[in-house]
Design a protein around this motif. Sequence first.
Motif, short mmCIF file in Angstrom:
data_model
loop_
_atom_site.label_atom_id
_atom_site.label_comp_id
_atom_site.label_asym_id
_atom_site.label_seq_id
_atom_site.Cartn_x
_atom_site.Cartn_y
_atom_site.Cartn_z
N ASN A 478 0.84 -1.20 0.00
CA ASN A 478 0.00 0.00 0.00
C ASN A 478 0.88 1.25 0.00
OD1 ASN A 478 -1.98 1.86 0.21
ND2 ASN A 478 -2.67 1.25 2.25
N GLN A 479 0.91 1.93 -1.13
CA GLN A 479 1.76 3.12 -1.25
C GLN A 479 0.95 4.42 -1.24
OE1 GLN A 479 5.03 2.82 -1.21
NE2 GLN A 479 4.77 0.61 -1.03
N ASN A 480 -0.36 4.30 -1.06
CA ASN A 480 -1.21 5.49 -1.08
C ASN A 480 -1.23 6.17 0.28
OD1 ASN A 480 -1.92 5.00 -3.77
ND2 ASN A 480 -3.50 3.52 -3.12
N ILE A 481 -0.02 6.51 0.78
CA ILE A 481 0.09 7.15 2.10
C ILE A 481 1.14 8.23 2.01
CG2 ILE A 481 -0.59 5.09 3.39
CD1 ILE A 481 2.32 4.48 3.82
N ASP A 482 1.15 9.07 3.02
CA ASP A 482 2.17 10.10 3.06
C ASP A 482 3.43 9.56 3.74
OD1 ASP A 482 0.01 10.62 5.34
OD2 ASP A 482 2.00 11.13 6.12
N GLN A 483 4.54 10.16 3.49
CA GLN A 483 5.82 9.65 3.97
C GLN A 483 5.91 9.65 5.48
OE1 GLN A 483 8.13 8.24 2.05
NE2 GLN A 483 6.74 8.52 0.31
N ASP A 484 5.29 10.64 6.12
CA ASP A 484 5.40 10.71 7.58
C ASP A 484 4.73 9.52 8.26
OD1 ASP A 484 6.77 13.05 7.32
OD2 ASP A 484 4.98 14.32 7.53
N ASN A 485 3.71 8.96 7.62
CA ASN A 485 2.97 7.87 8.24
C ASN A 485 3.19 6.55 7.52
OD1 ASN A 485 1.78 9.50 10.21
ND2 ASN A 485 0.17 10.15 8.80
N MET A 486 4.26 6.44 6.73
CA MET A 486 4.48 5.21 5.98
C MET A 486 4.64 4.03 6.93
SD MET A 486 7.32 4.37 3.07
CE MET A 486 6.59 5.54 1.97
N TRP A 487 5.28 4.25 8.08
CA TRP A 487 5.48 3.14 9.02
C TRP A 487 4.17 2.57 9.53
CZ3 TRP A 487 3.52 3.62 13.91
CH2 TRP A 487 3.16 4.91 14.32
N MET A 488 3.10 3.34 9.47
CA MET A 488 1.83 2.84 9.98
C MET A 488 1.19 1.86 9.01
SD MET A 488 0.09 6.21 11.65
CE MET A 488 -1.25 5.22 12.27
N ASN A 489 1.68 1.75 7.81
CA ASN A 489 1.08 0.86 6.82
C ASN A 489 2.02 -0.30 6.47
OD1 ASN A 489 -1.53 2.30 5.73
ND2 ASN A 489 0.02 3.86 6.16
N MET A 490 2.92 -0.66 7.36
CA MET A 490 3.87 -1.74 7.09
C MET A 490 4.13 -2.53 8.36
SD MET A 490 6.66 0.36 4.84
CE MET A 490 7.62 -1.12 4.53
N VAL A 491 4.50 -3.83 8.15
CA VAL A 491 5.09 -4.61 9.23
C VAL A 491 6.59 -4.44 9.08
CG1 VAL A 491 5.40 -6.91 10.19
CG2 VAL A 491 3.17 -6.25 9.26
N ASN A 492 7.19 -3.71 9.98
CA ASN A 492 8.62 -3.47 9.87
C ASN A 492 9.30 -3.83 11.18
OD1 ASN A 492 8.04 -1.33 11.58
ND2 ASN A 492 8.01 0.18 9.94
N GLU A 493 10.52 -3.42 11.32
CA GLU A 493 11.32 -3.86 12.46
C GLU A 493 10.76 -3.36 13.79
OE1 GLU A 493 16.00 -3.83 13.95
OE2 GLU A 493 15.42 -2.82 12.11
N THR A 494 10.08 -2.22 13.78
CA THR A 494 9.65 -1.63 15.04
C THR A 494 8.13 -1.62 15.25
OG1 THR A 494 9.61 0.56 14.01
CG2 THR A 494 11.66 -0.12 15.12
N HIS A 495 7.34 -1.96 14.22
CA HIS A 495 5.89 -1.87 14.37
C HIS A 495 5.17 -3.00 13.63
CE1 HIS A 495 7.05 2.30 15.33
NE2 HIS A 495 5.96 2.29 16.09
N ILE A 496 4.03 -3.36 14.18
CA ILE A 496 3.08 -4.27 13.53
C ILE A 496 1.71 -3.60 13.60
CG2 ILE A 496 1.86 -6.48 13.69
CD1 ILE A 496 4.37 -7.70 14.81
#
Length: 1428
Positions: A478-496
């Motif tokens: 999902n790339q339809n987001i702004d850069q500041d909140n990109m982490w909120m739309n991914m499972v990454n090292e610090t967030h689920i």
Amino acid sequence: CSLYSDCPLSDQTSRWLDVFSNDTCVNITSIEPTDSIPITVQNKIVLNVAELPDERNISPAYECIYENGFETSANQSGQSLSCDTPPTNQRPDIPSVQDHVSVQLLVKSYETNVNFVNTSFYFFECSNIKTCTECVSSNWACDWCIYENRCTHESDTCAQDDNSTIVFGVNNIFTNSMRRGDYFCPHLEQQDDEVLIPVDLTSIITISAVNLPELKGNPGYECILRGDGFEDSTPATRHNDSTVICNNKKYNYDANVQELNVSLTVQWNDNYIIDDIYGFIVTLYNCSVGRHDCSECLSTVTTREELQCGWCVSDTSCKIDDHCNQEWLQQESTVKCDDPIINAEEQDVIITGSNLGKDSSRIGNVTIGGHHCEVIKEKYVVARSLECTTESAAVDYSGTITVSVIGNDNTTQTGTSDDSVQFTWRSQSVVDFHPKIGPKSGGTTVIISGQYMDAGRNITVDIGGSICTVDRERCMTNQNIDQDNMWMNMVNETHIICSSGANKVTDAANLTIYFDGAVRPLLGVTYEYTEDPTIETILPESSMVSGGRMIEVTGSYFKSIQKPLLIINSPPEDPYQSEPCDVLSNDHMVCITPEINYLLSRSRRASTCVDNCTDVTIGFKMDGVEDLLSLPDFSFKIFDDPEYFMFQEKDNIKVFEGEQLAIDGKNLNLASTAQEVFVYIGTERCNVTSLAVNQLNCNPPNSQPKGVDINGTATKNKLPEVRVRVGVLEFFIGYVEYPEDDLPIEVIAAVAAAALLLLIILIVVCIVCQRRHTNERLTVEKTKQKMESVELAIRDKLKVAFTELQTMMPEMSDIGASASIPFLSFNDYVVNMIFAGQTDHPVFLKGTVDASSNLAKGLRRFHNLLKEKKFLVVFIHTLEEERNISVRDRVNIGSLLTLALHKERHMAYLTDVLKTLLADAAEFAVEDESVKGMLRRTESVMEKMLTNWYVLNLYPFLKNCCGASIYWLCEALKQQIQIGPVDAIEYRAKYSLNDEYLMREDITHNVLTITVLTDDSSSELKAKVLDIDTVTQVKEKLLDVIYKSTGIPFSKRPSVDEVDLEWRHGRKLEGRLVLQDEDVTTIIEGRWKKINTMRNYKIPTDATMTLVKKSETANGNKQLRSPISAMNIHNEKELQDSEAASDMASSRLHRVKTNRRYEDAEGGVRSYHLLKCKTPSGNENKIQKGNFRERALTRARTFYRQRVISEVFLLQLVSTKGTIEQFLLNAFNKLLRVGEQSEQFPSAIKYMFDYLDELSNRHSINDPDVAHIWKSNSLLLKLWPNILKYPQNIFDMWVPEIVTPSLDIISQTFIDACSKMERKLGTKTPANRLLYAKEIEDYKAELVKYFHDIREMPKITDQQMEAALSEDFVSLNSTFEELTVLNELYNYASKYGDKVSLAFDLGNLINHNKISTKFNLSVSTGSMYNCD
């Protein structure tokens, strides 16, 4: 189906079939030659009919009728009928995709005019069938011409070189040829084996067939292959009549599939197709597709042996042997493939590469960083990938991947990943999450923070036993987001990020994350599941197409939702969502409506609402709460956008003169109020004072604002710009210029320079005149604006009245759909009609006369005397001539005589007496020259007896014919009146036919749908009430709903005073509140006390209520009560009736209730409901300061009352008239029309009307109006108006008091229609008389036809009338005691006995001495008995 005696000519053969006989029913057994013919052929057919009555003496006796309208005579021959088929131009068309069309063939009897038997007949078209197999297998007489490749019903037109050129159909009964059926059609045989053709290899295809036609020249045969995105063809050769060979051809296809199945069609002579019954399939295949390495090519899992694919070593590709130039490895080869190659490992331990074995059994050991990884065989993909499960590790570390496989020569081959492909073990830790609250339906987006959150393949989040879904793929793509909140739309090292699941309970829950097999709980922090949010109110209930309107929503648990969205559902479009709503508190939020794009096109609308609007369904997207996505119970409308017009003056510059600025437009107040519209003059506000459909008025600043626009930017013409903002819309209106001072500079200079006093005086006079002129002009402008406002208000009122008329009429269509008519018993009907419901009349008292007493004997002797016609006539005439007898006593005597003679054997005698009395009355009227006044009033004994005679004889007619229409008229009128406000004290209603009872004010109200609980209902009942109804009004409506649903009549129901209205509320409806018209919450305003309504109690729609019986404990405290049961109350009523059977007043089924008037309270406080009949001084403006809504409503009502002329409300009379128009027409038609079935017309009316005609002719009365008046006076002006005005006299029904004035108008309309008196109408005529002025003239014409139709009916003889009276006689039960009736009559006889005896003596009557003696003896004996 009938009795033998009721069947005409039943003694003739086949006219009547005994149910116990072996005869079959009449039916068409067969059609000769067949039941179908070609569409182009016309011939005769013969119908064989079982049990056909023999009518050969009648010619013609029968007729054949085809469904398309063609009719023809049928000739009978025994049990057969012959008739023609329709001409070809009168037959239905056969669609090209069908081979036939079916019509119904009916046989009609000329004698009875009845279609008594039918069957299906078919017309067919063989040419619509395109294959030989379908042609010869069809249901029709179709044959196949092989060399013409066509289907026909005329096989003699086929080219016939020999017998093999035609295949005959199996249903062709006109030929004996053996070449019949689809076996003889040219067709392909069924495949024995699969046909495999590799690409790019020249191949032939051999096909087995049957009956291949031989062609002597070109064009010959051709093979056509068709598949998904593929088509190719090649010439073919007919080897013999059973084999065809497709010539050499290389085939290829573009699809990226290993195998492609295509169909094969054999075509000959350019476009003739050989039938393919079984479906011939050819499989094209490409070995190189999907087989990228040696293991994948040679594996029997990915490559089946029939394809003969192998690995071409020199080309390193998978091919067939013919395409490989050098070394070629077949599937059974023992030469080993290359070593495994590992390309990558993924996060979830899926290892991909090449040559990873031919099957899972050849996978040896898999290690990752030196640790064993267990292979999951079910997820192995041949040679391409494998999946394995790692061992647990105590510390973080990384390592390479090694895979060992067993090669074709059974030796071990090993592949190792390079340094770029490594696997790493990590130990995750969970730190926190938010939000920590959400609805129990789930759907809340939960963000979990921690370390190494992306380590592991399968990540599962558990919250209190419910899965919080982690959609890893969606989040990462999902790339339809702004850069500041990109982490909120991914499972990454610090967030689920996960979406919470539904939970059945509302409680605190722990959060746990599962990383593959590792468990990571989060301790000390919980997630709270709350109840799902609910929606209670949505205001306002409309918006505009462009959206932007603020909607206030109340409910519960709003703060548990992250981003509540308002949704507009309007199929077929996708729902429209608003921006996130602003949650103000847990039970209050504000939403802004979205723009509805598709409604911008007016042509796409499909709605039933008026005023340029569209009905839509509103909903709310609240996390995972699906119940709120669509709320059909909330009515929501989308109106057209408002349009504000620019000033029409030059350059859009308006010179402002007056007190208010007017801006024109359209649709201005459909979806916005004055408070929602903002007008700017420059940067200053123009306060909106009124908003109508087509005009806005506002108060501008006192002085002209600066010449700027709304943003403060200077305008070019240095005048302030006018703009209007509503929602998201903004309109440029123009510019405003204030007028300059009225005194010119020259005048001021002249005044300053003037020296003479006279000049000063003249100047002052001029100034005064000028100002007076200006003030007058301003006054005119102001008056004009006020008149425009009044005009707009009246126009809106007219539109509302028209809308109500159109919308309310369909609601009446369901009245009377399915319900029984609650007719009163004959006893109660007689009580109401003859004694006007006087249950205290002496005739109802039982035991007054002892049956064994001497008085009883004397009364029986007196009864026998009443059966002497001559005595009875003289007795009646004597009482009529006695001036001291009141009208009430005369009417009472007439009723008593009717009851005394109401015996089956005496009805003819009563009729004969009436005829004699009518003849005497007519003779007297002729002598007195008052023929038109006869029977005008019911003031004599004879007139009352005549009315009672009609009452007794017309009960069956009322019950079986016209009563239902009168009942539904009353029900429709009652429903129409009750859907609007009704003042419980002033008895005024918004909807009425009587203007004296019309509510001439607009009372705002809402309809509440109430759920009614009963203790024995299998389903909930729904009732509609108004939020301004009093508690008593609601109880009346709920009682009507409960007992109508069970069919229990009104008299068996409890009264409103016997039950309490209880509001059930809370989760499980455990909360109970008894509602009362007056309690401690009752509002007292000065000398006025307002009766409680549903609005006072803030009852919401869909509230649950029940009616409970009133019961109190000994100390007066209310007990806990259960809902009333319609059946229980019914049984209780029956028990009470049975116990009080001896009491005549309590045994009557019909019980009339009247609405309870509210008395004035002590201390001069008066109760009111909706209207105050007289306003107490000093209290009309006292309103609670904190009640903003009440103050706003008061201002609105005051504004409206000042501007709307009260006569406008008379339109509500027309609205009510329109909604019940059809019911009124049905009732009047039943009463004023003989009808098509004249045999059902009451014999009593025909007989008595004919006798009145006879009296008119006997006295040579030439004026036709006389007979008309006599008939109307005897029946139409007495009995029918009484029933129309008081339907409760014949029905056991509830008639509210407010309905009676409208019934009075209907009754008066009927009287006016039946009267010969001309009515003069004018401007001063009351509205009640004008309401039905036009219809009355139509009814008068109907009345003339009514009398004419009755005269044209066959005359009824005295013997026929006597038989009819005996047949229709309905006996009265013990309601009246005969001796009591005779005793009442005897009292009159004894009082005037001397005058009756004198009448006999003076009359010089033959044989009357004996009667006179009997009467004197009865009188004297009765007196003696009374003394005893």
